[in-house]
Design a protein around this motif. Structure first.
Motif, PDB file in Angstrom:
ATOM      1  N   GLY A 148      63.600 -25.577   6.239  1.00  0.00           N
ATOM      2  CA  GLY A 148      64.265 -24.449   6.884  1.00  0.00           C
ATOM      3  C   GLY A 148      63.865 -23.108   6.327  1.00  0.00           C
ATOM      4  O   GLY A 148      64.149 -22.066   6.919  1.00  0.00           O
ATOM      5  N   SER A 149      63.180 -23.113   5.190  1.00  0.00           N
ATOM      6  CA  SER A 149      62.823 -21.856   4.518  1.00  0.00           C
ATOM      7  C   SER A 149      61.337 -21.539   4.550  1.00  0.00           C
ATOM      8  O   SER A 149      60.949 -20.392   4.323  1.00  0.00           O
ATOM      9  CB  SER A 149      63.276 -21.907   3.044  1.00  0.00           C
ATOM     10  OG  SER A 149      64.650 -22.151   2.935  1.00  0.00           O
ATOM     11  N   VAL A 150      60.501 -22.558   4.810  1.00  0.00           N
ATOM     12  CA  VAL A 150      59.044 -22.372   4.799  1.00  0.00           C
ATOM     13  C   VAL A 150      58.508 -22.724   6.181  1.00  0.00           C
ATOM     14  O   VAL A 150      58.446 -23.893   6.556  1.00  0.00           O
ATOM     15  CB  VAL A 150      58.377 -23.260   3.721  1.00  0.00           C
ATOM     16  CG1 VAL A 150      56.871 -23.023   3.697  1.00  0.00           C
ATOM     17  CG2 VAL A 150      58.987 -22.991   2.347  1.00  0.00           C
TER      18      VAL A 150
ATOM     19  N   VAL B  76      54.840 -29.011   3.309  1.00  0.00           N
ATOM     20  CA  VAL B  76      54.593 -30.407   2.949  1.00  0.00           C
ATOM     21  C   VAL B  76      54.063 -30.542   1.519  1.00  0.00           C
ATOM     22  O   VAL B  76      54.349 -31.533   0.823  1.00  0.00           O
ATOM     23  CB  VAL B  76      53.640 -31.073   3.968  1.00  0.00           C
ATOM     24  CG1 VAL B  76      52.198 -30.602   3.778  1.00  0.00           C
ATOM     25  CG2 VAL B  76      53.723 -32.593   3.871  1.00  0.00           C
ATOM     26  N   ARG B  77      53.317 -29.537   1.064  1.00  0.00           N
ATOM     27  CA  ARG B  77      52.850 -29.568  -0.327  1.00  0.00           C
ATOM     28  C   ARG B  77      54.041 -29.456  -1.289  1.00  0.00           C
ATOM     29  O   ARG B  77      54.088 -30.139  -2.325  1.00  0.00           O
ATOM     30  CB  ARG B  77      51.863 -28.425  -0.581  1.00  0.00           C
ATOM     31  CG  ARG B  77      50.540 -28.565   0.165  1.00  0.00           C
ATOM     32  CD  ARG B  77      49.617 -27.402  -0.138  1.00  0.00           C
ATOM     33  NE  ARG B  77      48.425 -27.444   0.673  1.00  0.00           N
ATOM     34  CZ  ARG B  77      47.341 -28.167   0.398  1.00  0.00           C
ATOM     35  NH1 ARG B  77      47.313 -28.893  -0.719  1.00  0.00           N
ATOM     36  NH2 ARG B  77      46.293 -28.148   1.192  1.00  0.00           N
ATOM     37  N   ILE B  78      54.978 -28.584  -0.942  1.00  0.00           N
ATOM     38  CA  ILE B  78      56.176 -28.431  -1.778  1.00  0.00           C
ATOM     39  C   ILE B  78      56.972 -29.732  -1.790  1.00  0.00           C
ATOM     40  O   ILE B  78      57.423 -30.198  -2.845  1.00  0.00           O
ATOM     41  CB  ILE B  78      57.049 -27.268  -1.254  1.00  0.00           C
ATOM     42  CG1 ILE B  78      56.298 -25.943  -1.375  1.00  0.00           C
ATOM     43  CG2 ILE B  78      58.382 -27.210  -2.009  1.00  0.00           C
ATOM     44  CD1 ILE B  78      56.991 -24.787  -0.675  1.00  0.00           C
TER      45      ILE B  78
ATOM     46  N   GLY C 266      57.711 -32.501   9.990  1.00  0.00           N
ATOM     47  CA  GLY C 266      59.146 -32.556  10.190  1.00  0.00           C
ATOM     48  C   GLY C 266      59.833 -33.444   9.171  1.00  0.00           C
ATOM     49  O   GLY C 266      59.213 -34.308   8.544  1.00  0.00           O
ATOM     50  N   LEU C 267      61.134 -33.229   9.005  1.00  0.00           N
ATOM     51  CA  LEU C 267      61.894 -33.986   8.023  1.00  0.00           C
ATOM     52  C   LEU C 267      61.903 -35.477   8.333  1.00  0.00           C
ATOM     53  O   LEU C 267      61.704 -36.310   7.435  1.00  0.00           O
ATOM     54  CB  LEU C 267      63.336 -33.454   7.958  1.00  0.00           C
ATOM     55  CG  LEU C 267      64.272 -34.141   6.964  1.00  0.00           C
ATOM     56  CD1 LEU C 267      63.699 -34.107   5.554  1.00  0.00           C
ATOM     57  CD2 LEU C 267      65.653 -33.486   6.999  1.00  0.00           C
ATOM     58  N   ALA C 268      62.125 -35.840   9.585  1.00  0.00           N
ATOM     59  CA  ALA C 268      62.147 -37.262   9.946  1.00  0.00           C
ATOM     60  C   ALA C 268      60.802 -37.918   9.651  1.00  0.00           C
ATOM     61  O   ALA C 268      60.749 -39.057   9.164  1.00  0.00           O
ATOM     62  CB  ALA C 268      62.507 -37.426  11.418  1.00  0.00           C
TER      63      ALA C 268
ATOM     64  N   ALA D 169      67.185 -29.022  10.740  1.00  0.00           N
ATOM     65  CA  ALA D 169      65.840 -29.556  10.508  1.00  0.00           C
ATOM     66  C   ALA D 169      65.453 -30.616  11.533  1.00  0.00           C
ATOM     67  O   ALA D 169      64.372 -31.195  11.437  1.00  0.00           O
ATOM     68  CB  ALA D 169      65.750 -30.134   9.097  1.00  0.00           C
ATOM     69  N   GLY D 170      66.319 -30.868  12.506  1.00  0.00           N
ATOM     70  CA  GLY D 170      66.004 -31.793  13.582  1.00  0.00           C
ATOM     71  C   GLY D 170      66.264 -33.257  13.280  1.00  0.00           C
ATOM     72  O   GLY D 170      65.925 -34.129  14.086  1.00  0.00           O
ATOM     73  N   LEU D 171      66.890 -33.537  12.143  1.00  0.00           N
ATOM     74  CA  LEU D 171      67.065 -34.939  11.747  1.00  0.00           C
ATOM     75  C   LEU D 171      67.974 -35.697  12.710  1.00  0.00           C
ATOM     76  O   LEU D 171      67.724 -36.863  13.026  1.00  0.00           O
ATOM     77  CB  LEU D 171      67.637 -35.014  10.331  1.00  0.00           C
ATOM     78  CG  LEU D 171      67.604 -36.410   9.702  1.00  0.00           C
ATOM     79  CD1 LEU D 171      66.167 -36.830   9.419  1.00  0.00           C
ATOM     80  CD2 LEU D 171      68.430 -36.446   8.424  1.00  0.00           C
ATOM     81  N   LEU D 172      69.027 -35.047  13.190  1.00  0.00           N
ATOM     82  CA  LEU D 172      70.020 -35.756  13.996  1.00  0.00           C
ATOM     83  C   LEU D 172      69.535 -36.068  15.403  1.00  0.00           C
ATOM     84  O   LEU D 172      70.174 -36.847  16.119  1.00  0.00           O
ATOM     85  CB  LEU D 172      71.326 -34.955  14.049  1.00  0.00           C
ATOM     86  CG  LEU D 172      71.974 -34.634  12.698  1.00  0.00           C
ATOM     87  CD1 LEU D 172      73.351 -34.032  12.893  1.00  0.00           C
ATOM     88  CD2 LEU D 172      72.042 -35.865  11.804  1.00  0.00           C
TER      89      LEU D 172
END
Length: 271
Positions: free
Chosen positions: A42-44, A51-53, A87-89, A125-128
């Protein structure tokens, strides 16, 4: 991949260790990775940078040794995250899928109260709206609070604000996911009173067959038995604990729970 959501002292560890008795399921030790990853995403805005972080957080955080490090090397963790779909998922599917593959399991999941506490960030983050599977365990806030007051790690004064947090977070997830085919809400009180039908429904959600050994309390939570917060894990399901709060909380604490969390108590049929 699946996530077990629940407030602190709602039976999430009991549920996790019950699921871990299935030969095709693995849930590692608790980690803060999912909530942290949601904040990073949500911040980058650049996925290349994000993804590197995330790869470094997964490999170098204090959680690594107890969670991912029990299965994957740091290089394997980094490789899984870096190769994930954006993405998070996607990251979670890749990382937990790598653990499942290494262990020869069919599915791997996550359990941490931090996930529910960060529910809005996970939603953003779109997870749900992903295809991950979600198990949501809810316990009467009065029971959760009575249990929290018995552990030495609970913050001082938690009885004042915990009912409001319980109300918001559980309602938020329930309202967002209720009716979705990849979501199941269960009540702690039902789990301890009628464990077999509840566990049968859970493994069906995960696409697996029920294994009777999942109800074997003598094998449950072997690695946590020295933890003072989980002394009951090795005991049979204890339905009498569902209403122990009646003799543990003061009338004022009960009244505060009922007024601060009235909406969710009503929605989940506790009042």
């Amino acid at each position: 991949m699946f996530i077990v959501f629940g407030s602190p002292r709602s039976g999430t560890t009991l549920l996790k260790e019950t699921l871990n008795l299935h030969p095709d399921i693995f849930i590692p030790m608790q980690t803060t990775f999912i909530s942290t990853a949601a904040h990073v995403i949500g911040s980058v805005s650049s996925w290349e940078h994000a993804v590197r972080i995330l790869a470094e957080i997964a490999a170098e955080s204090d959680d690594y040794a107890g969670a991912f490090g029990s299965v994957l090397s740091k290089d394997e963790v980094r490789s899984a995250v870096m190769g994930a779909q954006p993405g998070l998922a996607g990251v979670l599917e890749a990382l937990y899928g790598a653990m499942a593959g290494k262990l020869g399991k069919r599915i791997c999941g996550d359990k941490s109260p931090d996930d529910l506490l960060s529910i809005r960030k996970l939603e953003q983050a779109g997870l749900l709206t992903s295809n991950l599977k979600f198990i949501h365990i809810v316990r009467d806030v009065r029971g959760s609070l009575a249990s929290l007051l018995n552990v030495d790690w609970a913050p001082q004064g938690i009885e004042e604000y915990f009912p409001r947090i319980w109300n918001y977070t559980n309602l938020h997830l329930y309202r967002a996911m209720s009716g979705a085919p990849n979501y199941m809400m269960l009540k702690y009180e039902t789990l301890v009173a009628e464990p077999r039908p509840v566990v049968e429904q859970l493994v069906e959600l995960l696409g697996l067959d029920f294994v009777p050994g999942m109800l074997d309390a003598e094998r449950r939570g072997m690695s946590l038995r020295s933890n003072p917060s989980h002394l009951n894990l090795s005991r049979p399901f204890l339905p009498e604990r569902a209403h122990a709060w009646r003799s543990k909380l003061t009338p004022g604490q009960i009244e505060h729970c009922e007024s601060s969390a009235h909406e969710a108590l009503k929605v989940f049929d506790y009042i």
